[in-house]
Motif scaffolding. Structure first.
Motif, PDB file in Angstrom:
ATOM      1  N   TYR A 163     -12.933 -37.217  17.418  1.00 22.40           N
ATOM      2  CA  TYR A 163     -13.795 -37.138  18.689  1.00 22.40           C
ATOM      3  C   TYR A 163     -14.994 -37.122  18.644  1.00 22.40           C
ATOM      4  N   PRO A 164     -15.468 -37.481  19.464  1.00 22.12           N
ATOM      5  CA  PRO A 164     -17.344 -37.726  20.008  1.00 22.12           C
ATOM      6  C   PRO A 164     -18.032 -36.266  19.886  1.00 22.12           C
ATOM      7  N   SER A 165     -16.633 -35.386  20.441  1.00 22.64           N
ATOM      8  CA  SER A 165     -17.383 -34.196  21.172  1.00 22.64           C
ATOM      9  C   SER A 165     -16.426 -32.790  20.783  1.00 22.64           C
ATOM     10  N   TYR A 166     -17.226 -31.776  20.341  1.00 22.61           N
ATOM     11  CA  TYR A 166     -15.860 -30.309  20.631  1.00 22.61           C
ATOM     12  C   TYR A 166     -15.130 -30.320  21.857  1.00 22.61           C
ATOM     13  N   LYS A 226     -10.115 -30.540  25.151  1.00 23.44           N
ATOM     14  CA  LYS A 226      -9.594 -30.774  25.994  1.00 23.44           C
ATOM     15  C   LYS A 226      -7.882 -31.675  25.508  1.00 23.44           C
ATOM     16  N   SER A 227      -8.231 -32.166  24.103  1.00 23.05           N
ATOM     17  CA  SER A 227      -7.330 -33.521  24.616  1.00 23.05           C
ATOM     18  C   SER A 227      -6.488 -32.830  23.776  1.00 23.05           C
ATOM     19  N   LEU A 228      -6.578 -31.001  23.313  1.00 25.00           N
ATOM     20  CA  LEU A 228      -5.385 -30.691  21.561  1.00 25.00           C
ATOM     21  C   LEU A 228      -5.180 -29.430  23.426  1.00 25.00           C
TER      22      LEU A 228
END
Length: 58
Positions: A22-25, A30-32
Motif C-alpha cells: 500500500y502506498p498510504s495508510y 480502505k482496502s481492508l
C-alpha cells in the motif's frame, strides 16, 4: 478480515502491509475496510504513530 489482537504483532503486520502492498495508510484502511481509528488506538497505546514520510508506524 481479522487483525492480530496483540499490539506488537499488529505493528509488524501493518508495517509489512504498508511496505509491501500500500502506498498510504489511508489506502490500506480502505482496502481492508477497517476504520483507521481502530488500528491507531492500539498502536498509539504502545507509543507508535503513523509517519506518512516513511509510510509506516514509528
Amino acid at each position: 478480515m481479522s487483525l492480530p489482537n496483540d499490539p506488537v504483532i499488529l505493528l509488524s503486520y501493518i508495517n509489512t502491509l504498508l511496505r509491501d502492498n500500500y502506498p498510504s495508510y489511508e489506502e490500506l484502511c480502505k482496502s481492508l475496510c477497517i476504520p483507521a481509528d481502530d488500528i491507531e488506538k492500539k498502536l498509539n497505546g504502545i507509543g507508535y504513530v503513523y509517519d506518512p514520510n516513511t509510510n509506516s508506524f514509528r
